[in-house]
Design an enzyme around this catalytic site. Structure first.
Site, mmCIF file in Angstrom:
data_model
loop_
_atom_site.group_PDB
_atom_site.id
_atom_site.type_symbol
_atom_site.label_atom_id
_atom_site.label_comp_id
_atom_site.label_asym_id
_atom_site.label_seq_id
_atom_site.Cartn_x
_atom_site.Cartn_y
_atom_site.Cartn_z
ATOM 1 N N HIS A 81 8.945 -3.847 3.263
ATOM 2 C CA HIS A 81 8.682 -3.949 1.822
ATOM 3 C C HIS A 81 9.974 -4.198 1.057
ATOM 4 C CE1 HIS A 81 5.310 -1.063 3.028
ATOM 5 N NE2 HIS A 81 4.689 -2.154 2.637
ATOM 6 N N GLN A 94 5.671 -12.488 6.872
ATOM 7 C CA GLN A 94 5.101 -13.314 7.953
ATOM 8 C C GLN A 94 4.610 -12.462 9.124
ATOM 9 O OE1 GLN A 94 7.919 -16.379 9.075
ATOM 10 N NE2 GLN A 94 7.827 -17.277 7.032
ATOM 11 N N MET A 152 0.855 -1.192 0.000
ATOM 12 C CA MET A 152 0.000 0.000 0.000
ATOM 13 C C MET A 152 0.889 1.239 0.000
ATOM 14 S SD MET A 152 -3.482 -0.889 1.965
ATOM 15 C CE MET A 152 -2.959 -0.569 3.622
ATOM 16 N N GLY A 153 2.110 1.098 -0.475
ATOM 17 C CA GLY A 153 3.002 2.246 -0.589
ATOM 18 C C GLY A 153 3.585 2.679 0.738
ATOM 19 N N TYR A 154 4.126 3.899 0.735
ATOM 20 C CA TYR A 154 4.854 4.439 1.886
ATOM 21 C C TYR A 154 5.863 3.392 2.356
ATOM 22 C CZ TYR A 154 5.535 8.319 4.954
ATOM 23 O OH TYR A 154 6.072 9.411 5.561
ATOM 24 N N LYS A 192 10.156 -5.238 13.504
ATOM 25 C CA LYS A 192 10.191 -3.894 12.917
ATOM 26 C C LYS A 192 8.785 -3.495 12.473
ATOM 27 C CE LYS A 192 14.924 -3.436 11.646
ATOM 28 N NZ LYS A 192 15.886 -2.603 11.022
ATOM 29 N N SER A 220 6.525 0.379 11.292
ATOM 30 C CA SER A 220 6.567 1.844 11.208
ATOM 31 C C SER A 220 5.921 2.466 12.448
ATOM 32 C CB SER A 220 5.904 2.334 9.920
ATOM 33 O OG SER A 220 4.910 1.454 9.519
HETATM 34 O O1 PAF Z 1 -0.224 -5.882 3.574
HETATM 35 C C1 PAF Z 1 -0.609 -4.913 2.884
HETATM 36 O O2 PAF Z 1 0.082 -3.915 2.744
HETATM 37 C C2 PAF Z 1 -1.971 -4.968 2.207
HETATM 38 O O3 PAF Z 1 -2.909 -5.607 3.016
HETATM 39 C C3 PAF Z 1 -1.929 -5.607 0.799
HETATM 40 C C4 PAF Z 1 -1.544 -7.081 0.853
HETATM 41 C C5 PAF Z 1 -0.955 -4.854 -0.078
HETATM 42 C C6 PAF Z 1 -3.321 -5.522 0.152
HETATM 43 O O4 PAF Z 1 -3.754 -4.209 0.034
#
Ligand code: PAF
Length: 284
Positions: A37, A148, A30-32, A184, A186
């Protein structure tokens, strides 16, 4: 790296690679973007020919009183980070592009979505499965990467893929931890100094509960040990702490061979989650 905002353009781009039999990875976000990520994207980069990262704040997984509007967004920053970790395509559609009309089709994530984190977020996992299944159909990835840390989300996606025969392999990436064991997140920056010092007790308590369960096979006792430890040694308040089968997230029974020990703990208004996945191989 190319930023793409429409489904059509992404599919045309990917088709060029698909005919060459390239292994395509999808990293849904979902960005940011944060370190979690980046860990997913790095794993995807190593194991595939092409990495697609989606960057979409999905409205259908937010409840009416949740923070969809104020959820942090910064596409320029995400572009830089995604480029650094070797993403090939950053897919950043608008809400209208993903949901052009409210066609009425819904996904019902089932009983495993109504417990643990789902107990306080009705409908959340229906929205997660809705967007993830759309992304799977749009990208048609060989491999898709999930952390996880969100073990319930991971389990539900694995169940959806299994039950509805999605031709994708789900790759799960272990929780990234601070040196003192705190998972970890945010949200950790919102802890006071004292709370930050206490927060590693969450992971220690889960480890203690796991060790006790492997020794005595007494679920209630193991859970109580962890709750007592967290509530005695921190100012945190346990939202839930449960031992469930994995990935079905049912009550455990003597034949259960994969376990999820998961918790959510409130420090003031900051809700931290953590978990341990383990198997009964360790019981023997
Ligand atoms: O984990 C997330 O960031 C969200 O739930 C996902 C899997 C990108 C779906 O919007």
């Amino acid at each position: 790296m190319k930023v793409i905002t429409t489904i059509n353009e992404l599919q045309q781009e990917l088709e060029k690679h698909r005919v060459l039999n390239k292994k395509i990875a999808l990293v849904p976000t979902m960005g940011y973007l944060h370190e979690g990520h980046m860990t997913l994207a790095k794993a995807a980069r190593q194991e595939n020919d092409l990495v697609v990262m989606s960057d979409f704040v999905n409205p259908t997984q937010f409840g009416p009183n949740e923070d969809f509007e104020s959820y942090p967004r910064d596409l320029d920053r995400d572009e830089k980070i995604a480029t650094e970790v070797g993403v090939d395509y950053l897919f950043a559609p608008t809400v209208d592009e993903m949901y052009p009309d409210d066609g009425g089709i819904r996904i019902e994530a089932g009983p495993a979505s109504k417990i643990l984190c789902g107990a306080t977020r009705p409908g959340h996992f229906n929205g997660v499965l809705q967007v993830v299944s759309k992304l799977f159909h749009i990208v048609q990835p060989t491999n898709a990467y999930f952390g996880q840390k969100d073990a319930q989300q991971l389990a539900l996606i694995q169940l959806m893929v299994r039950d509805y025969n999605f031709p994708v392999t789900i790759c799960s990436v272990p929780i990234v931890r601070e040196e003192d064991g705190l998972a970890k997140s945010s949200r950790n920056v919102f802890l006071t100094d004292a709370e930050r010092e206490q927060a590693p007790v969450i992971q220690q308590a889960l480890q203690q509960a796991k060790a006790d369960f492997l020794k005595h096979h007494d679920k209630e006792q193991a859970i109580q040990i962890a709750i007592t430890m967290i509530e005695n040694q921190t100012s945190g308040h346990v939202d839930y702490l449960e031992l469930r089968s994995y990935p079905n997230l049912q009550e455990i029974h003597p034949e259960t061979n994969q376990f999820l020990l998961a918790t959510a703990v409130y420090f003031s208004n900051v809700r931290l989650i953590d978990n341990i996945l383990f198997s009964n191989e360790e019981i023997r």
